[in-house]
Design an enzyme around this catalytic site. Sequence first.
Site, PDB file in Angstrom:
ATOM      1  N   GLU A 170     -25.129  -9.929  -8.473  1.00 53.95           N
ATOM      2  CA  GLU A 170     -24.881 -10.236  -9.887  1.00 53.95           C
ATOM      3  C   GLU A 170     -23.407 -10.600 -10.095  1.00 53.95           C
ATOM      4  O   GLU A 170     -23.073 -11.577 -10.772  1.00 53.95           O
ATOM      5  CB  GLU A 170     -25.267  -9.024 -10.727  1.00 53.95           C
ATOM      6  CG  GLU A 170     -25.456  -9.317 -12.190  1.00 53.95           C
ATOM      7  CD  GLU A 170     -25.909  -8.070 -12.955  1.00 53.95           C
ATOM      8  OE1 GLU A 170     -26.139  -7.013 -12.335  1.00 53.95           O
ATOM      9  OE2 GLU A 170     -26.025  -8.175 -14.191  1.00 53.95           O
TER      10      GLU A 170
HETATM   11  O1  ITT Z   1     -26.877  -7.347 -17.557  1.00 53.09           O
HETATM   12  P1  ITT Z   1     -27.684  -6.195 -18.038  1.00 53.09           P
HETATM   13  O2  ITT Z   1     -26.933  -4.924 -18.002  1.00 53.09           O
HETATM   14  O3  ITT Z   1     -29.024  -6.105 -17.383  1.00 53.09           O
HETATM   15  O4  ITT Z   1     -27.962  -6.445 -19.604  1.00 53.09           O
HETATM   16  P2  ITT Z   1     -28.290  -7.796 -20.381  1.00 53.09           P
HETATM   17  O5  ITT Z   1     -28.181  -8.972 -19.498  1.00 53.09           O
HETATM   18  O6  ITT Z   1     -29.561  -7.623 -21.117  1.00 53.09           O
HETATM   19  O7  ITT Z   1     -27.085  -7.841 -21.414  1.00 53.09           O
HETATM   20  P3  ITT Z   1     -26.520  -9.097 -22.251  1.00 53.09           P
HETATM   21  O8  ITT Z   1     -25.362  -9.633 -21.526  1.00 53.09           O
HETATM   22  O9  ITT Z   1     -27.600 -10.003 -22.655  1.00 53.09           O
HETATM   23  O10 ITT Z   1     -26.014  -8.334 -23.522  1.00 53.09           O
HETATM   24  C1  ITT Z   1     -25.067  -7.323 -23.354  1.00 53.09           C
HETATM   25  C2  ITT Z   1     -25.137  -6.414 -24.507  1.00 53.09           C
HETATM   26  O11 ITT Z   1     -24.697  -7.104 -25.673  1.00 53.09           O
HETATM   27  C3  ITT Z   1     -25.659  -6.954 -26.695  1.00 53.09           C
HETATM   28  N1  ITT Z   1     -25.568  -8.147 -27.543  1.00 53.09           N
HETATM   29  C4  ITT Z   1     -26.205  -9.329 -27.423  1.00 53.09           C
HETATM   30  N2  ITT Z   1     -25.833 -10.174 -28.397  1.00 53.09           N
HETATM   31  C5  ITT Z   1     -24.914  -9.508 -29.144  1.00 53.09           C
HETATM   32  C6  ITT Z   1     -24.160  -9.820 -30.292  1.00 53.09           C
HETATM   33  O12 ITT Z   1     -24.253 -10.990 -30.885  1.00 53.09           O
HETATM   34  N3  ITT Z   1     -23.322  -8.884 -30.778  1.00 53.09           N
HETATM   35  C7  ITT Z   1     -23.209  -7.696 -30.181  1.00 53.09           C
HETATM   36  N4  ITT Z   1     -23.886  -7.321 -29.116  1.00 53.09           N
HETATM   37  C8  ITT Z   1     -24.742  -8.208 -28.592  1.00 53.09           C
HETATM   38  C9  ITT Z   1     -26.967  -6.732 -25.998  1.00 53.09           C
HETATM   39  O13 ITT Z   1     -27.856  -6.022 -26.831  1.00 53.09           O
HETATM   40  C10 ITT Z   1     -26.505  -5.878 -24.829  1.00 53.09           C
HETATM   41  O14 ITT Z   1     -26.337  -4.551 -25.223  1.00 53.09           O
HETATM   42 CA    CA Z   2     -26.743  -9.551 -17.811  1.00 55.53          CA
END
Ligand code: ITT
Ligand code: CA
Length: 495
Positions: A170
């Site tokens: 990753e």
């Molecule tokens: O990499 P992993 O850990 O598996 O997680 P993910 O891929 O699902 O994680 P993301 O980068 O998509 O999102 C990171 C975090 O940011 C949050 N997130 C997404 N959009 C957001 C926004 O507009 N404002 C604040 N937080 C947000 C989301 O819910 C996650 O907790």
């Molecule tokens: Ca991610």
Amino acid sequence: MEVKVKNPWHRPVVIFLACVITAGIIIMVAISVVQYKPLHQKYKYGIVLDAGSSHTSVFIYEWPAEKENNTGMVRQKHTCNVQGKGISSYSDNPMGAGTSLKDCMEEAKQKIPAHRHHETPVYLGATAGMRLLKMENEEASEKVLDSVARSLKDLPFSYQGARIISGQEEGAFGWITVNYLSENLRKPTGTLGALDLGGASTQITFVPQQEIESHDNSIDFRLYGNDYHLYTHSFLCYGKDQALKLSMGKKIESTPKADETHPIELRDPCFHPGYNFTRTAQTVFNTPCMKKVKMANENFFHVGTGNWSQCRQSIRKIFNTSYCPYSRCSFNGVFQPSVSGNFGAFSAFFFVMDFLKLTNDSLDLTKQKLATYCSTPWKEIAETHPHINKKYLSEYCFSATYILTLLEDGYKFTSNNWNDISFIKKIGDSDAGWTLGYMLNLTNMIPAEAPDVPLMPYGGYVTFMLLFSLLILVLLLLVYLYFRRSTRTAQKDII
Ligand SMILES: O=P(O)(O)OP(=O)(O)OP(=O)(O)OC[C@H]1O[C@@H](n2cnc3c(O)ncnc32)[C@H](O)[C@@H]1O
Ligand SMILES: [Ca+2]
């Protein structure tokens, strides 16, 4: 009497030769132009599903068919966010995980020309949410992966696998993505470090200036003829959702219970004053990132006090900096060389800092602004942003404080190199994230050695051919004129 001496063959032969050579040159130029010119631009496609802890996104990439091995050629054509939560949330209903992908994959069928479907590879990579589910319940994680695999195999695309990728992958593929998109990989200008903050894990990857003391944190690539020796680490449980649980868990454990009949009141400096929410302890402790506690079924009052410096102190407690078996560590006994060079910080690093408009300030100003933001009453925050998801909104103070603590206390950025970090979402048309690097690697689109490039670009080649042909024509004309003049002079001499 006038005597005319004339070679009847001379003139027609020269004209004939000139015509043949001219026609030859025109044909030669025409053929080489047509041969060399890329005919109608043809595109190829690839699909990667990023099955993250919080949600799944589908990325469609496209690239010109003839230029697969050139850097910067692959671009993001389309993305689709799968409705609902990440696939790891389907542990009780694994079939639902596969079904959840349907709408986005229908969209993919529309976006990619039908005649390309069968040759379009589709990959699914699951990250920290599935890593945690596997630790908790391996059978459930396998069922979820089977379900998404079945759903993808049913499509007309070329299914290439659905798997949980490692934290190193990753981190490393995120680094490849940002450097591929910034076109750093074929230049000697240096590379961009990659900082990714997800919901359940966070990654740091960069080319260090010093030796990597732990084998697990070292990864080597040979790309376009250059060797890269990378430092990478993925902290499971330190994505922003899991970090919030860790931090709240620690606070709950240290909050005394007034009496047996009343729920705990958790006074939280990372939430705005006036914020008040009743939660079950289960929502905090339902993670393999923390050891289970007795009060898992109890309710507690989550009350905001909005104090940035106390929030920061509370977040520091989730980083263990008391031991380090190497010359330097970030936290939790993990080796980390000192950060060097520029960094691109994406995913939640960007979402949070962009929302708070904190992407361009010095570290000191960022802290000041954040302190003011955290102490703003919840009512005022909610009224100012009526359309923002309330969960995100209530957590921005915590999230940004966590980001600062992670970068400063964890990774050891300082006010001197704070502005070496760029908070980014996209580079050009394409999102920063691990998916593009993953696809480039699996399709062998980044060769180890630099591919041969044509001697000159197409435009230059055509210009060169035309100028060269013109030069030959002019020379021929000059030769012809010279012959004509010398023939006339000879005739005059005879007369
Ligand atoms: O990499 P992993 O850990 O598996 O997680 P993910 O891929 O699902 O994680 P993301 O980068 O998509 O999102 C990171 C975090 O940011 C949050 N997130 C997404 N959009 C957001 C926004 O507009 N404002 C604040 N937080 C947000 C989301 O819910 C996650 O907790
Ligand atoms: Ca991610």
